[in-house]
Design a protein around this motif. Structure first.
Motif, PDB file in Angstrom:
ATOM      1  N   LYS A   1       0.845  -1.189   0.000  1.00 43.35           N
ATOM      2  CA  LYS A   1       0.000   0.000   0.000  1.00 43.35           C
ATOM      3  C   LYS A   1       0.884   1.243   0.000  1.00 43.35           C
TER       4      LYS A   1
ATOM      5  N   ASP B   1       2.067   5.080   0.455  1.00 46.21           N
ATOM      6  CA  ASP B   1       1.762   6.229   1.307  1.00 46.21           C
ATOM      7  C   ASP B   1       1.668   7.487   0.437  1.00 46.21           C
ATOM      8  N   ARG B   2       1.438   8.639   1.047  1.00 46.52           N
ATOM      9  CA  ARG B   2       1.198   9.872   0.303  1.00 46.52           C
ATOM     10  C   ARG B   2       2.398  10.272  -0.562  1.00 46.52           C
TER      11      ARG B   2
END
Length: 455
Positions: A148, A150-151
């Protein structure tokens, strides 16, 4: 009034059923369907009465906003490329990496330093490779890791944009290199990853250094290795709980795609000398544009489509010889069609290519040698490149119509002993520097007296 509008729309043929069906699922879906229908009706009325197409204007506005975003990302990427290829940045980066990896010396070649560590093989390995790599390499897992973003990783992916060609393509990430007491390679193991995993855990490490250079280069240079790592979020995650040796010889805490690279030297009978193939990297690459690179070189990825996830097919692609010849076709022998397997058996497609057939005939008859010379670790991206040297003594190879793919912008065939002069004021791809150093130590070069002077 709202109830009157709803009742009117409910009574419309087909449309009313769609709206009621949407609300029967949940309120949000019903509201979306209602809004779309209402917008369509209003747009139709405006178009008939005032010749105004509201939907078209809305789509144009959305498209323009997306175009503006892409331009902003491209501008940031161009700035990153421009600054990260300056001599000042390269020198600063080398000094930072010396502190972080103080257990190792940076590679010195032709009076320049490169953020590279090289590891030679324990055993001599000459083509054919099948038996050697079947005993000294292993694919441990074919499971695609869940990851996943992150920003910051999402931003980096958007910024790199079109340079990321096949984000979901499966490749082989390093698990571990096993070394003997002299730090020579005995064997290696690998796992499966996707190219996008490599982008946001390995390639991003250079961008992270670049951001520190832009914002705090002076203060950064005075920091200790621990303080430096504290400011490098993604590199610190990789180092957590690991020694320097573990970081450079394993794939700990990241998904670093393995690469392969091969120095191709061929005999020019007219001038009684050997030439090498190299090109200058274009801006259509994910890392280090404008660097000169020995070709072929590329990720150790499957020769299939992005959708391919079958474990048997993946295992069939874990084949060093196939990926080496595929990269040679793709990058030097007009092989754009070899970016992925459009149809057929991978072994047949590559092994039956006319140039591969010819090279293998020369290898069998002693008119060429292909040698595994070791592993090159790039300290910037913490990626490993399995490195090979192909020397062709038959001058017919030089008569081929060399043609590079989109990754390069300037193909050159340079006399091998002129490389030090050609590269004096040029940027050489760090992994290529490591490959050159390993090649100079190889039997293939020593037997022919290639680059055996002291530089």
């Amino acid at each position: 009034m709202i109830n009157n509008i709803l009742n009117y729309m409910y009574d419309l043929p087909i449309v009313g059923e769609l709206i009621q069906g949407g609300f029967s699922i949940n309120f949000i879906i019903g509201s979306i369907v209602f809004a779309l229908v209402a917008l369509t009706i209003i747009n139709g009325a405006l178009k008939r009465s005032f010749d105004v197409n509201l939907l078209k204007e809305l789509l144009v506005t959305i498209r323009n906003k997306n175009t503006q975003k892409i331009k902003r990302y491209n501008k940031k990427r161009d700035k990153f490329y421009r600054i990260s290829t300056t001599s000042n940045f390269v020198s600063w980066q080398n000094e930072i990496l010396k502190k972080i990896y103080s257990d190792y010396n940076l590679l010195s070649l032709f009076n320049k330093e490169y953020p590279i560590i090289i590891f030679e093989p324990k055993l001599n390995c000459i083509y054919p490779f099948k038996e050697f790599f079947s005993r000294h390499s292993e694919l441990k897992s074919v499971n695609i890791p869940y990851f996943k973003l992150d920003r910051k990783q999402k931003f980096y992916t958007r910024m790199m944009g079109s340079t990321i060609k096949w984000p979901d393509l499966i490749g082989f990430e390093i698990d571990k290199f096993s070394l003997d007491e002299d730090s020579k390679i005995e064997s290696f193991t690998a796992n499966v990853c996707q190219y996008k995993h490599n982008v946001v855990t390995s390639h991003i490490l250079e961008y992270e250094l670049y951001k520190c250079y832009i914002n705090k280069r002076t203060a950064f240079s005075e920091k200790t290795s621990e303080e430096i790592l504290h400011n490098l979020f993604y590199r610190k995650k990789i180092h957590r709980g690991k020694s320097q040796t573990e970081v450079v010889t394993t794939g700990c805490n990241r998904h670093s795609l393995l690469s392969v690279q091969m120095l191709v030297a061929y005999y020019d009978d007219e001038l009684d000398n050997y030439r090498v193939l190299l090109f200058q990297r274009s801006k259509d690459v994910a890392i280090k544009p404008n660097y000169w690179q020995l070709i072929p070189a590329g990720g150790f990825e499957i020769f299939e489509k992005e959708e391919t996830t079958n474990s048997y097919i993946i295992k069939q692609n874990f084949n060093i010889e196939l990926v080496l010849f595929r990269e040679l076709i793709e990058e030097a022998l007009d092989g754009e069609d070899f970016q992925y397997n459009k149809h057929g058996n991978i072994k047949e497609i590559i092994n039956n290519h006319k140039d591969v057939v010819q090279i293998k005939e020369w290898l069998k008859s002693g008119q060429a040698t292909l040698e595994f010379v070791g592993n090159v670790v790039d300290l910037v991206s913490l990626r490993s490149e399995l490195s090979f040297v192909l020397v062709i003594d038959n001058p017919e190879f030089g008569k081929k119509n060399f043609k590079i793919n989109h990754e390069g912008k300037d193909l050159q065939t340079i006399f091998i002993d002129e490389l030090p002069h050609m590269l004096t004021e040029e940027l050489l791809y760090p992994s290529s520097a490591g490959l050159l150093q390993l090649a100079m130590k190889s039997q293939s070069f020593k037997n022919r007296g290639l680059l055996q002077k002291s530089y």
